[in-house]
Design an enzyme around this catalytic site. Structure first.
Site, PDB file in Angstrom:
ATOM      1  N   TYR A 160       0.824  -1.216   0.000  1.00  0.00           N
ATOM      2  CA  TYR A 160       0.000   0.000   0.000  1.00  0.00           C
ATOM      3  C   TYR A 160       0.854   1.260   0.000  1.00  0.00           C
ATOM      4  O   TYR A 160       0.624   2.185  -0.801  1.00  0.00           O
ATOM      5  CB  TYR A 160      -0.928  -0.015   1.213  1.00  0.00           C
ATOM      6  CG  TYR A 160      -1.856   1.183   1.285  1.00  0.00           C
ATOM      7  CD1 TYR A 160      -2.929   1.306   0.414  1.00  0.00           C
ATOM      8  CD2 TYR A 160      -1.652   2.194   2.232  1.00  0.00           C
ATOM      9  CE1 TYR A 160      -3.786   2.404   0.480  1.00  0.00           C
ATOM     10  CE2 TYR A 160      -2.505   3.290   2.305  1.00  0.00           C
ATOM     11  CZ  TYR A 160      -3.566   3.388   1.427  1.00  0.00           C
ATOM     12  OH  TYR A 160      -4.412   4.474   1.486  1.00  0.00           O
ATOM     13  N   LYS A 164       1.183   4.297  -3.050  1.00  0.00           N
ATOM     14  CA  LYS A 164       0.881   5.726  -2.952  1.00  0.00           C
ATOM     15  C   LYS A 164       2.114   6.561  -3.313  1.00  0.00           C
ATOM     16  O   LYS A 164       1.974   7.668  -3.852  1.00  0.00           O
ATOM     17  CB  LYS A 164       0.352   6.068  -1.554  1.00  0.00           C
ATOM     18  CG  LYS A 164      -0.997   5.413  -1.233  1.00  0.00           C
ATOM     19  CD  LYS A 164      -2.116   5.815  -2.214  1.00  0.00           C
ATOM     20  CE  LYS A 164      -3.486   5.320  -1.778  1.00  0.00           C
ATOM     21  NZ  LYS A 164      -4.557   5.641  -2.726  1.00  0.00           N
ATOM     22  N   THR A 195     -12.907   4.537   7.821  1.00  0.00           N
ATOM     23  CA  THR A 195     -13.637   3.975   6.681  1.00  0.00           C
ATOM     24  C   THR A 195     -13.452   2.452   6.696  1.00  0.00           C
ATOM     25  O   THR A 195     -12.666   1.920   7.486  1.00  0.00           O
ATOM     26  CB  THR A 195     -13.113   4.514   5.334  1.00  0.00           C
ATOM     27  OG1 THR A 195     -11.778   4.043   5.143  1.00  0.00           O
ATOM     28  CG2 THR A 195     -13.143   6.036   5.266  1.00  0.00           C
TER      29      THR A 195
HETATM   30  N1  LIG Z   1      -9.238   5.954   5.073  1.00  0.00           N
HETATM   31  C1  LIG Z   1      -8.039   6.490   5.210  1.00  0.00           C
HETATM   32  O1  LIG Z   1      -7.546   6.702   6.343  1.00  0.00           O
HETATM   33  C2  LIG Z   1      -7.247   6.890   4.002  1.00  0.00           C
HETATM   34  C3  LIG Z   1      -6.044   7.586   4.217  1.00  0.00           C
HETATM   35  C4  LIG Z   1      -5.294   7.971   3.113  1.00  0.00           C
HETATM   36  C5  LIG Z   1      -5.747   7.683   1.840  1.00  0.00           C
HETATM   37  N2  LIG Z   1      -6.914   6.999   1.665  1.00  0.00           N
HETATM   38  C6  LIG Z   1      -7.329   6.732   0.286  1.00  0.00           C
HETATM   39  O2  LIG Z   1      -8.638   7.220   0.096  1.00  0.00           O
HETATM   40  C7  LIG Z   1      -9.265   6.493  -0.982  1.00  0.00           C
HETATM   41  C8  LIG Z   1     -10.647   6.065  -0.532  1.00  0.00           C
HETATM   42  O3  LIG Z   1     -10.492   5.161   0.552  1.00  0.00           O
HETATM   43  P1  LIG Z   1     -11.563   4.987   1.732  1.00  0.00           P
HETATM   44  O4  LIG Z   1     -10.824   5.117   2.998  1.00  0.00           O
HETATM   45  O5  LIG Z   1     -12.759   5.784   1.466  1.00  0.00           O
HETATM   46  O6  LIG Z   1     -11.868   3.415   1.562  1.00  0.00           O
HETATM   47  P2  LIG Z   1     -13.213   2.590   1.336  1.00  0.00           P
HETATM   48  O7  LIG Z   1     -14.306   3.082   2.219  1.00  0.00           O
HETATM   49  O8  LIG Z   1     -12.788   1.169   1.421  1.00  0.00           O
HETATM   50  O9  LIG Z   1     -13.616   2.962  -0.163  1.00  0.00           O
HETATM   51  C9  LIG Z   1     -12.843   2.544  -1.238  1.00  0.00           C
HETATM   52  C10 LIG Z   1     -13.646   2.735  -2.505  1.00  0.00           C
HETATM   53  O10 LIG Z   1     -12.853   2.303  -3.614  1.00  0.00           O
HETATM   54  C11 LIG Z   1     -13.640   1.407  -4.378  1.00  0.00           C
HETATM   55  N3  LIG Z   1     -12.833   0.475  -5.159  1.00  0.00           N
HETATM   56  C12 LIG Z   1     -11.935  -0.433  -4.735  1.00  0.00           C
HETATM   57  N4  LIG Z   1     -11.437  -1.110  -5.774  1.00  0.00           N
HETATM   58  C13 LIG Z   1     -12.046  -0.628  -6.890  1.00  0.00           C
HETATM   59  C14 LIG Z   1     -11.960  -0.917  -8.262  1.00  0.00           C
HETATM   60  N5  LIG Z   1     -11.162  -1.885  -8.741  1.00  0.00           N
HETATM   61  N6  LIG Z   1     -12.706  -0.180  -9.122  1.00  0.00           N
HETATM   62  C15 LIG Z   1     -13.532   0.782  -8.677  1.00  0.00           C
HETATM   63  N7  LIG Z   1     -13.680   1.084  -7.360  1.00  0.00           N
HETATM   64  C16 LIG Z   1     -12.932   0.393  -6.499  1.00  0.00           C
HETATM   65  C17 LIG Z   1     -14.513   0.695  -3.359  1.00  0.00           C
HETATM   66  O11 LIG Z   1     -15.581   0.031  -3.977  1.00  0.00           O
HETATM   67  P3  LIG Z   1     -16.308  -1.279  -3.310  1.00  0.00           P
HETATM   68  O12 LIG Z   1     -17.314  -0.744  -2.335  1.00  0.00           O
HETATM   69  O13 LIG Z   1     -16.901  -1.951  -4.483  1.00  0.00           O
HETATM   70  O14 LIG Z   1     -15.233  -2.087  -2.644  1.00  0.00           O
HETATM   71  C18 LIG Z   1     -14.928   1.889  -2.523  1.00  0.00           C
HETATM   72  O15 LIG Z   1     -15.942   2.598  -3.168  1.00  0.00           O
HETATM   73  C19 LIG Z   1      -8.315   5.338  -1.302  1.00  0.00           C
HETATM   74  O16 LIG Z   1      -7.549   5.659  -2.449  1.00  0.00           O
HETATM   75  C20 LIG Z   1      -7.419   5.262  -0.083  1.00  0.00           C
HETATM   76  O17 LIG Z   1      -6.161   4.704  -0.365  1.00  0.00           O
HETATM   77  C21 LIG Z   1      -7.683   6.601   2.707  1.00  0.00           C
END
Ligand SMILES: NC(=O)c1ccc[n+]([C@@H]2O[C@H](COP(=O)([O-])OP(=O)(O)OC[C@H]3O[C@@H](n4cnc5c(N)ncnc54)[C@H](OP(=O)(O)O)[C@@H]3O)[C@@H](O)[C@H]2O)c1
Length: 237
Positions: A160, A164, A195
Site C-alpha cells: 500500500y 501511494k 472507513t
Molecule cells: N481511510 C483512510 O484513512 C485513508 C487515508 C489515506 C488515503 N486513503 C485513500 O482514500 C481512498 C478512498 O479510501 P476509503 O478510505 O474511502 O476506503 P473505502 O471506504 O474502502 O472505499 C474505497 C472505494 O474504492 C472502491 N474500489 C476499490 N477497488 C475498486 C476498483 N477496482 N474499481 C472501482 N472502485 C474500487 C470501493 O468500492 P467497493 O465498495 O466496491 O469495494 C470503494 O468505493 C483510497 O484511495 C485510499 O487509499 C484513505
C-alpha cells in the site's frame, strides 16, 4: 462561487471518502457522476447523492473504456476527475508479503489511476479548466517514511505505501505533461479517516478526509498543479 455546468467523475464513490467527495461536489453545484464497480452499491449511493451512476471498475480496461464512452455520449466532456478508488492490503512484513498481494494493490491504486486518467484525458481536454485529483496518502511520502521523528516512520507496508509513492510520482509526471495548459493535476492526503479501508480505526471522518480533494477539484486558474497537499498545505514527497 458556483460550479454549475461542470461535471465530475469520482471513482469509488459508493462509500467512504469517495462518497463524501461526491456529496460535497454536488453541494457546490457540480454535476456528479458517481463511479462504482458494483452496480447495486453504485446505484444505491448515486440515489442517495442525487447523482448519476457510472459503472467503472478501474482494474478492467473494458469497464473504463465503456465509462469514458458513456460520459462522452451523455456529457461531451469532463471537467473534474477524482481518482479515489483504492484498496489497502498487505502482509506482516515486506519480505512476507505475497507478490500477488502487491500486484492486486498496484492494479487498483497505480495502474487503475493511469488507465482511468488516460481514458478520460480526451474528455478533460475539452474542458476549459480540467482538474484531476489523485487521492494519495501521507504514508506514501518517502521523506516522512524515512524520518525517525515522523509518525509515518513506524509504518512499513510494502504494497500500500509504495503504491501511494508511485501515485505521487504519477501525479507529478502528468502535471509536467500538462504544465502550461488549463489542466491541473494534484495529489492529496485525506489523513487517517474512519472507513472500511482500515476497519474504521481512523480518527478523522470521511467527510474531513474528503475536504482537501474537494478543494483541489474546485481550484481556479491560480491554484497549484503538481502538488501533494493535505488540509495543512504542502506535504513532503
Ligand atoms: N481511510 C483512510 O484513512 C485513508 C487515508 C489515506 C488515503 N486513503 C485513500 O482514500 C481512498 C478512498 O479510501 P476509503 O478510505 O474511502 O476506503 P473505502 O471506504 O474502502 O472505499 C474505497 C472505494 O474504492 C472502491 N474500489 C476499490 N477497488 C475498486 C476498483 N477496482 N474499481 C472501482 N472502485 C474500487 C470501493 O468500492 P467497493 O465498495 O466496491 O469495494 C470503494 O468505493 C483510497 O484511495 C485510499 O487509499 C484513505
Amino acid at each position: 462561487m458556483t460550479h454549475e455546468g461542470t461535471t465530475a467523475l469520482i471513482t469509488g464513490a459508493n462509500k467512504g471518502i469517495g462518497f463524501e467527495i461526491a456529496r460535497s461536489l454536488g453541494l457546490a453545484g457540480v454535476t456528479v457522476l458517481a463511479g462504482a464497480r458494483d452496480r447495486s452499491r453504485g446505484e444505491e449511493a448515486a440515489a442517495r447523492l442525487g447523482a448519476a451512476f457510472v459503472q467503472i471498475d478501474v482494474t478492467s480496461e473494458e469497464s473504463v473504456a465503456a465509462a469514458a464512452e458513456w460520459i462522452e455520449k451523455e456529457h461531451g466532456r469532463l471537467d473534474i476527475l477524482v481518482n479515489n478508488a483504492g484498496i489497502a492490503q498487505g502482509g506482516p512484513t515486506p519480505s512476507r508479503t505475497p507478490l500477488e498481494t502487491t500486484r492486486r494493490v498496484y492494479d487498483t491504486n497505480v495502474f487503475g489511476v493511469i488507465a482511468v486518467t488516460n481514458a478520460m484525458m480526451p474528455l478533460l481536454r475539452r474542458s476549459p479548466a480540467g482538474r484531476i485529483v489523485n487521492v494519495s496518502s501521507e504514508v506514501g511520502s518517502m521523506e516522512m517514511a524515512s524520518d525517525p521523528e515522523s509518525p509515518i516512520y513506524a509504518l512499513n507496508g510494502v504494497s500500500y505505501q509504495s503504491s501511494k509513492t508511485a501515485l505521487n510520482m504519477i501525479t507529478l509526471c502528468y502535471a509536467k505533461e500538462f504544465a502550461g495548459t488549463s489542466i491541473k493535476i494534484n495529489a492529496c492526503s485525506p489523513g487517517y479517516c474512519a472507513t472500511d479501508l482500515n476497519g474504521h480505526t481512523g480518527h478523522r471522518s470521511a467527510e474531513q478526509g474528503a475536504a482537501i480533494a474537494v478543494r483541489l477539484a474546485l481550484v481556479d486558474e491560480s491554484g497549484p498543479t503538481g502538488a501533494f497537499l493535505d488540509d495543512g498545505g504542502a506535504l513532503p514527497w
